[in-house]
Write a protein that holds these residues in place. Structure first.
Motif, mmCIF file in Angstrom:
data_model
loop_
_atom_site.group_PDB
_atom_site.id
_atom_site.type_symbol
_atom_site.label_atom_id
_atom_site.label_comp_id
_atom_site.label_asym_id
_atom_site.label_seq_id
_atom_site.Cartn_x
_atom_site.Cartn_y
_atom_site.Cartn_z
ATOM 1 N N ALA A 15 12.598 -48.423 30.148
ATOM 2 C CA ALA A 15 11.693 -47.917 31.177
ATOM 3 C C ALA A 15 12.287 -46.700 31.872
ATOM 4 C CB ALA A 15 11.406 -49.018 32.199
ATOM 5 N N SER A 16 13.564 -46.790 32.247
ATOM 6 C CA SER A 16 14.202 -45.658 32.932
ATOM 7 C C SER A 16 14.348 -44.464 31.990
ATOM 8 C CB SER A 16 15.572 -46.075 33.480
ATOM 9 O OG SER A 16 16.435 -46.505 32.437
ATOM 10 N N THR A 17 14.619 -44.731 30.699
ATOM 11 C CA THR A 17 14.744 -43.636 29.732
ATOM 12 C C THR A 17 13.442 -42.861 29.615
ATOM 13 O OG1 THR A 17 16.341 -44.881 28.418
ATOM 14 C CG2 THR A 17 15.256 -43.049 27.326
ATOM 15 N N PHE A 18 12.364 -43.582 29.360
ATOM 16 C CA PHE A 18 11.081 -42.913 29.167
ATOM 17 C C PHE A 18 10.595 -42.247 30.446
ATOM 18 C CE2 PHE A 18 10.271 -45.203 25.116
ATOM 19 C CZ PHE A 18 9.836 -44.106 24.397
ATOM 20 N N ALA A 19 10.760 -42.933 31.585
ATOM 21 C CA ALA A 19 10.301 -42.344 32.840
ATOM 22 C C ALA A 19 11.069 -41.061 33.144
ATOM 23 C CB ALA A 19 10.471 -43.345 33.981
ATOM 24 N N ALA A 20 12.412 -41.109 32.987
ATOM 25 C CA ALA A 20 13.221 -39.915 33.249
ATOM 26 C C ALA A 20 12.874 -38.797 32.280
ATOM 27 C CB ALA A 20 14.705 -40.267 33.155
ATOM 28 N N PHE A 21 12.662 -39.154 30.995
ATOM 29 C CA PHE A 21 12.320 -38.143 29.995
ATOM 30 C C PHE A 21 10.966 -37.511 30.300
ATOM 31 C CE2 PHE A 21 10.006 -37.021 26.116
ATOM 32 C CZ PHE A 21 10.847 -36.051 25.596
ATOM 33 N N GLU A 22 9.965 -38.340 30.512
ATOM 34 C CA GLU A 22 8.611 -37.832 30.725
ATOM 35 C C GLU A 22 8.526 -37.000 32.005
ATOM 36 O OE1 GLU A 22 5.785 -38.049 28.965
ATOM 37 O OE2 GLU A 22 6.472 -39.308 27.315
ATOM 38 N N LEU A 23 9.137 -37.480 33.087
ATOM 39 C CA LEU A 23 9.072 -36.749 34.349
ATOM 40 C C LEU A 23 9.825 -35.424 34.253
ATOM 41 C CD1 LEU A 23 9.549 -39.730 36.839
ATOM 42 C CD2 LEU A 23 7.442 -38.465 36.382
ATOM 43 N N THR A 24 10.988 -35.441 33.570
ATOM 44 C CA THR A 24 11.748 -34.201 33.407
ATOM 45 C C THR A 24 10.988 -33.219 32.527
ATOM 46 O OG1 THR A 24 13.825 -35.436 33.603
ATOM 47 C CG2 THR A 24 13.955 -33.219 32.661
ATOM 48 N N ARG A 25 10.390 -33.710 31.455
ATOM 49 C CA ARG A 25 9.649 -32.828 30.560
ATOM 50 C C ARG A 25 8.439 -32.221 31.268
ATOM 51 N NH1 ARG A 25 7.123 -34.894 24.931
ATOM 52 N NH2 ARG A 25 5.860 -36.078 26.415
ATOM 53 N N GLU A 26 7.741 -33.024 32.070
ATOM 54 C CA GLU A 26 6.589 -32.498 32.802
ATOM 55 C C GLU A 26 7.026 -31.435 33.806
ATOM 56 O OE1 GLU A 26 3.292 -32.925 32.441
ATOM 57 O OE2 GLU A 26 3.886 -33.975 30.603
ATOM 58 N N TYR A 27 8.156 -31.682 34.450
ATOM 59 C CA TYR A 27 8.674 -30.693 35.411
ATOM 60 C C TYR A 27 9.024 -29.389 34.696
ATOM 61 C CZ TYR A 27 11.986 -28.304 38.448
ATOM 62 O OH TYR A 27 12.648 -27.363 39.199
ATOM 63 N N LEU A 28 9.719 -29.510 33.551
ATOM 64 C CA LEU A 28 10.101 -28.309 32.785
ATOM 65 C C LEU A 28 8.867 -27.595 32.242
ATOM 66 C CD1 LEU A 28 13.191 -29.720 30.852
ATOM 67 C CD2 LEU A 28 13.221 -28.091 32.743
ATOM 68 N N ARG A 29 7.847 -28.371 31.885
ATOM 69 C CA ARG A 29 6.612 -27.770 31.385
ATOM 70 C C ARG A 29 5.939 -26.923 32.473
ATOM 71 N NH1 ARG A 29 3.161 -32.085 28.631
ATOM 72 N NH2 ARG A 29 4.702 -31.754 26.967
ATOM 73 N N GLU A 30 5.979 -27.438 33.713
ATOM 74 C CA GLU A 30 5.402 -26.673 34.824
ATOM 75 C C GLU A 30 6.219 -25.424 35.109
ATOM 76 O OE1 GLU A 30 5.043 -29.238 38.167
ATOM 77 O OE2 GLU A 30 3.630 -30.620 37.186
ATOM 78 N N VAL A 31 7.548 -25.562 34.998
ATOM 79 C CA VAL A 31 8.427 -24.428 35.317
ATOM 80 C C VAL A 31 8.365 -23.347 34.235
ATOM 81 C CG1 VAL A 31 10.847 -23.736 35.598
ATOM 82 C CG2 VAL A 31 9.992 -25.795 36.738
ATOM 83 N N THR A 32 8.398 -23.784 32.959
ATOM 84 C CA THR A 32 8.478 -22.822 31.846
ATOM 85 C C THR A 32 7.121 -22.471 31.265
ATOM 86 O OG1 THR A 32 8.759 -24.597 30.186
ATOM 87 C CG2 THR A 32 10.752 -23.718 31.231
ATOM 88 N N GLY A 33 6.140 -23.325 31.495
ATOM 89 C CA GLY A 33 4.812 -23.054 30.957
ATOM 90 C C GLY A 33 4.613 -23.483 29.514
ATOM 91 N N VAL A 34 5.601 -24.223 28.930
ATOM 92 C CA VAL A 34 5.480 -24.694 27.544
ATOM 93 C C VAL A 34 5.851 -26.164 27.467
ATOM 94 C CG1 VAL A 34 5.882 -22.472 26.459
ATOM 95 C CG2 VAL A 34 7.834 -23.946 27.012
#
Length: 287
Positions: free
Chosen positions: A268-287
């Motif tokens: 649960a912590s792996t997926f939550a940390a991965f998904e939240l980090t990826r969404e944040y990076l997607r907003e920052v980088t646009g990809v």
């Protein structure tokens, strides 16, 4: 390397660190259940009690340095390989569950390249029980390299790790995606964090149910004083037969309970940390 793959590498590192910190105590209990001499422990609770009584609380984190150092690379490779595999299998973003399973299996096979040595050193650290002769990780690494070299030392258990990771990650990603899609059907694309946690837990349980006997073999092979003999198929089959002769069929599932308990918060912590980090990076980088 494109920006989306870089994002997946970074997010995988964050997810991996979360997994190690949350899951290490129960992982130590699982490994000791698999590899301890017959009669040493009565069960998982006895392992916990004896470990705390004889070695102290931090013994539950024994061997954590290897995965904590290596998990950034391992999980980054895993999630990046999974992302690339999905794009190779289908140009469409919404894969079927069968395609998800195939992508997970490919990612698992790729992941074993780094996962095998990280697991091997962790297992060898967890297989020490607090005696004065216990070694630090640096000494374990040096000893394996000096005595056995790269293939038979550092990469010991590689092929059984591959055999474990293929069904494990096929189950892992399929269960995660199935659960996530069920939640998305109810809550839309922005599903709640608790739903991500629940989906990750489902994936973690599926991981262990898909591969557990092979994990028992892997732990025994990697802890043994000498490398396995014969081809991978021969030594895996021989080890399975040995476990059944020693402990019956139940021996192939020794330590499964702490593994399943661990999988819930760890995955649960792996997926939550991965998904939240990826969404944040997607907003920052646009990809």
């Amino acid at each position: 390397m494109d920006a989306s793959t870089v994002n997946e590498l970074i997010a995988g590192s964050v997810g991996g660190a979360a997994q190690v910190i949350v899951g290490q105590p129960l992982d130590t209990i699982k490994t000791r259940a698999q590899t301890a001499p017959a009669g040493m422990f009565k069960g998982p609770l006895d392992i916990l009690t004896q470990t705390l009584g004889k070695e102290g609380f931090f013994a539950l984190y024994k061997g954590m340095l290897s995965p904590l150092v290596g998990i950034a690379g391992v999980n980054s490779l895993l999630f990046a390989a999974y992302g690339v595999s999905k794009r190779l299998i289908s140009p469409f973003p919404q894969l079927s569950l069968k395609e998800i399973a195939a992508a997970g299996a490919i990612a698992g096979a790729v992941n074993a390249v780094l996962g095998s040595p990280v697991e091997m050193f962790k297992v060898r650290m967890q297989g020490q029980y607090g005696s004065p002769s216990d070694k630090r990780l640096k000494a374990v690494v040096s000893e394996m390299w000096r005595d056995w070299g790269f293939r038979k030392g550092i990469m010991r258990g590689y092929w059984v790790t591959v055999a474990r990771e293929i069904p494990a990650y096929a189950g892992f990603y399929t269960a995660f995606e199935f659960s996530k899609r069920k939640f998305a059907a109810k809550y839309g694309t922005q599903i709640p964090v608790w739903a991500l946690l629940a989906s990750g837990s489902t994936g973690g349980i599926a991981y262990w149910l898909a591969c557990y006997p092979l994990d028992v073999v892997k732990s025994r092979v990697q802890l043994r004083a000498t490398p396995p003999e014969g081809t991978p198929v021969q030594y895996i089959a021989r080890e399975l037969v040995t476990v059944v002769k020693e402990s019956g069929i139940s021996g192939l599932f020794r330590g499964l309970t702490p593994s399943l308990l661990r999988s819930i918060p760890a995955a649960a912590s792996t997926f939550a940390a991965f998904e939240l980090t990826r969404e944040y990076l997607r907003e920052v980088t646009g990809v």
